[in-house]
Motif scaffolding. Sequence first.
Motif, PDB file in Angstrom:
ATOM      1  N   ALA A 144     -46.214 -15.536 -57.554  1.00  0.00           N
ATOM      2  CA  ALA A 144     -45.252 -14.748 -58.320  1.00  0.00           C
ATOM      3  C   ALA A 144     -43.983 -14.496 -57.507  1.00  0.00           C
ATOM      4  N   GLY A 145     -44.141 -14.137 -56.246  1.00  0.00           N
ATOM      5  CA  GLY A 145     -42.972 -13.911 -55.395  1.00  0.00           C
ATOM      6  C   GLY A 145     -42.153 -15.173 -55.190  1.00  0.00           C
ATOM      7  N   SER A 146     -42.834 -16.289 -55.022  1.00  0.00           N
ATOM      8  CA  SER A 146     -42.124 -17.564 -54.850  1.00  0.00           C
ATOM      9  C   SER A 146     -41.365 -17.953 -56.107  1.00  0.00           C
ATOM     10  N   ALA A 147     -41.963 -17.697 -57.273  1.00  0.00           N
ATOM     11  CA  ALA A 147     -41.293 -18.014 -58.534  1.00  0.00           C
ATOM     12  C   ALA A 147     -40.021 -17.178 -58.708  1.00  0.00           C
ATOM     13  N   VAL A 148     -40.104 -15.895 -58.394  1.00  0.00           N
ATOM     14  CA  VAL A 148     -38.920 -15.036 -58.494  1.00  0.00           C
ATOM     15  C   VAL A 148     -37.859 -15.482 -57.494  1.00  0.00           C
ATOM     16  N   ASN A 149     -38.274 -15.776 -56.269  1.00  0.00           N
ATOM     17  CA  ASN A 149     -37.352 -16.211 -55.226  1.00  0.00           C
ATOM     18  C   ASN A 149     -36.608 -17.471 -55.665  1.00  0.00           C
ATOM     19  N   MET A 150     -37.339 -18.488 -56.075  1.00  0.00           N
ATOM     20  CA  MET A 150     -36.704 -19.751 -56.444  1.00  0.00           C
ATOM     21  C   MET A 150     -35.837 -19.603 -57.687  1.00  0.00           C
ATOM     22  N   SER A 151     -36.262 -18.804 -58.634  1.00  0.00           N
ATOM     23  CA  SER A 151     -35.457 -18.588 -59.843  1.00  0.00           C
ATOM     24  C   SER A 151     -34.104 -17.971 -59.501  1.00  0.00           C
ATOM     25  N   LEU A 152     -34.113 -16.977 -58.639  1.00  0.00           N
ATOM     26  CA  LEU A 152     -32.852 -16.329 -58.265  1.00  0.00           C
ATOM     27  C   LEU A 152     -31.975 -17.241 -57.418  1.00  0.00           C
ATOM     28  N   ILE A 153     -32.571 -18.051 -56.561  1.00  0.00           N
ATOM     29  CA  ILE A 153     -31.780 -18.997 -55.768  1.00  0.00           C
ATOM     30  C   ILE A 153     -31.097 -20.001 -56.693  1.00  0.00           C
ATOM     31  N   LEU A 154     -31.829 -20.535 -57.668  1.00  0.00           N
ATOM     32  CA  LEU A 154     -31.241 -21.495 -58.603  1.00  0.00           C
ATOM     33  C   LEU A 154     -30.186 -20.841 -59.491  1.00  0.00           C
ATOM     34  N   LEU A 155     -30.457 -19.621 -59.946  1.00  0.00           N
ATOM     35  CA  LEU A 155     -29.489 -18.904 -60.774  1.00  0.00           C
ATOM     36  C   LEU A 155     -28.218 -18.594 -59.986  1.00  0.00           C
ATOM     37  N   GLY A 156     -28.369 -18.223 -58.723  1.00  0.00           N
ATOM     38  CA  GLY A 156     -27.206 -17.917 -57.890  1.00  0.00           C
ATOM     39  C   GLY A 156     -26.302 -19.113 -57.698  1.00  0.00           C
ATOM     40  N   GLY A 157     -26.880 -20.299 -57.544  1.00  0.00           N
ATOM     41  CA  GLY A 157     -26.079 -21.508 -57.407  1.00  0.00           C
ATOM     42  C   GLY A 157     -25.290 -21.834 -58.652  1.00  0.00           C
ATOM     43  N   GLN A 158     -25.790 -21.412 -59.808  1.00  0.00           N
ATOM     44  CA  GLN A 158     -25.082 -21.642 -61.059  1.00  0.00           C
ATOM     45  C   GLN A 158     -23.988 -20.587 -61.291  1.00  0.00           C
ATOM     46  N   LEU A 159     -24.271 -19.334 -60.961  1.00  0.00           N
ATOM     47  CA  LEU A 159     -23.309 -18.256 -61.213  1.00  0.00           C
ATOM     48  C   LEU A 159     -22.198 -18.192 -60.169  1.00  0.00           C
ATOM     49  N   VAL A 160     -22.522 -18.508 -58.915  1.00  0.00           N
ATOM     50  CA  VAL A 160     -21.540 -18.478 -57.835  1.00  0.00           C
ATOM     51  C   VAL A 160     -21.560 -19.851 -57.154  1.00  0.00           C
ATOM     52  N   PRO A 161     -20.781 -20.804 -57.677  1.00  0.00           N
ATOM     53  CA  PRO A 161     -20.799 -22.140 -57.080  1.00  0.00           C
ATOM     54  C   PRO A 161     -20.156 -22.142 -55.692  1.00  0.00           C
ATOM     55  N   PRO A 162     -20.492 -23.147 -54.873  1.00  0.00           N
ATOM     56  CA  PRO A 162     -19.866 -23.229 -53.548  1.00  0.00           C
ATOM     57  C   PRO A 162     -18.374 -23.513 -53.671  1.00  0.00           C
ATOM     58  N   PRO A 163     -17.607 -23.256 -52.622  1.00  0.00           N
ATOM     59  CA  PRO A 163     -16.161 -23.510 -52.679  1.00  0.00           C
ATOM     60  C   PRO A 163     -15.881 -24.978 -53.043  1.00  0.00           C
ATOM     61  N   PRO A 164     -14.787 -25.229 -53.748  1.00  0.00           N
ATOM     62  CA  PRO A 164     -14.476 -26.596 -54.155  1.00  0.00           C
ATOM     63  C   PRO A 164     -14.290 -27.521 -52.946  1.00  0.00           C
ATOM     64  N   GLY A 165     -14.789 -28.736 -53.090  1.00  0.00           N
ATOM     65  CA  GLY A 165     -14.616 -29.734 -52.047  1.00  0.00           C
ATOM     66  C   GLY A 165     -15.644 -29.677 -50.940  1.00  0.00           C
ATOM     67  N   THR A 166     -16.636 -28.805 -51.055  1.00  0.00           N
ATOM     68  CA  THR A 166     -17.647 -28.717 -50.007  1.00  0.00           C
ATOM     69  C   THR A 166     -18.862 -29.555 -50.382  1.00  0.00           C
ATOM     70  N   GLN A 167     -19.509 -30.113 -49.371  1.00  0.00           N
ATOM     71  CA  GLN A 167     -20.735 -30.887 -49.549  1.00  0.00           C
ATOM     72  C   GLN A 167     -21.878 -30.099 -48.915  1.00  0.00           C
ATOM     73  N   THR A 168     -22.721 -29.529 -49.742  1.00  0.00           N
ATOM     74  CA  THR A 168     -23.803 -28.700 -49.211  1.00  0.00           C
ATOM     75  C   THR A 168     -25.159 -29.402 -49.266  1.00  0.00           C
ATOM     76  N   GLN A 169     -25.171 -30.707 -49.537  1.00  0.00           N
ATOM     77  CA  GLN A 169     -26.433 -31.431 -49.629  1.00  0.00           C
ATOM     78  C   GLN A 169     -27.004 -31.810 -48.259  1.00  0.00           C
ATOM     79  N   THR A 170     -26.178 -31.875 -47.229  1.00  0.00           N
ATOM     80  CA  THR A 170     -26.648 -32.221 -45.896  1.00  0.00           C
ATOM     81  C   THR A 170     -26.408 -31.043 -44.952  1.00  0.00           C
ATOM     82  N   MET A 171     -27.117 -31.041 -43.842  1.00  0.00           N
ATOM     83  CA  MET A 171     -26.948 -29.960 -42.865  1.00  0.00           C
ATOM     84  C   MET A 171     -25.549 -29.976 -42.254  1.00  0.00           C
ATOM     85  N   GLU A 172     -25.018 -31.164 -42.024  1.00  0.00           N
ATOM     86  CA  GLU A 172     -23.675 -31.268 -41.439  1.00  0.00           C
ATOM     87  C   GLU A 172     -22.620 -30.745 -42.424  1.00  0.00           C
ATOM     88  N   GLY A 173     -22.771 -31.107 -43.694  1.00  0.00           N
ATOM     89  CA  GLY A 173     -21.837 -30.631 -44.712  1.00  0.00           C
ATOM     90  C   GLY A 173     -21.919 -29.133 -44.904  1.00  0.00           C
TER      91      GLY A 173
END
Length: 100
Positions: free
Chosen positions: A17-46
Motif C-alpha cells: 500500500a505504501g509503495s502504491a501511494v509513493n509511486m502514484s504521487l511520483i508519477l502524478l508529480g511528473g505530470q503536474l510539475v514537468p522538468p525545466p524545458p530542454g533538460t534530459q532526466t532519463q540518464t544520471m548525467e542528464g
Amino acid sequence: MPPLVRHLLALVIGLMAGSAVNMSLILLGGQLVPPPPGTQTQTMEGLAAALPLFGPQHFVFPFLAHALGTLVGAAVAATVAGWGGAAMKAWPAWAVGAFF
C-alpha cells in the motif's frame, strides 16, 4: 489466524500500500510539475546537469510521496495487525516506517 502470520501479512500489505501511494504521487508529480524545458532526466548525467535548474516546486512531490507513502503503509499495517497497546502488535507498522 496465528498472530505471527497476521503480522507478516500486515507487513506485506502495508509495504504494498505504501509503495502504491509513493509511486502514484511520483508519477502524478511528473505530470503536474514537468522538468525545466530542454533538460534530459532519463540518464544520471542528464539529471546531474539539470539539477541546478530545478526549483523548489520540483521537490514537493517527491517529499510528499515518501511522507504519505510511509504514513499510509504504516497505517494499513497497523490496521491489519490489529493495532492496540501491545508493542508486539505495533512492529509491522514500525517495520514499514523503517523500510521507507
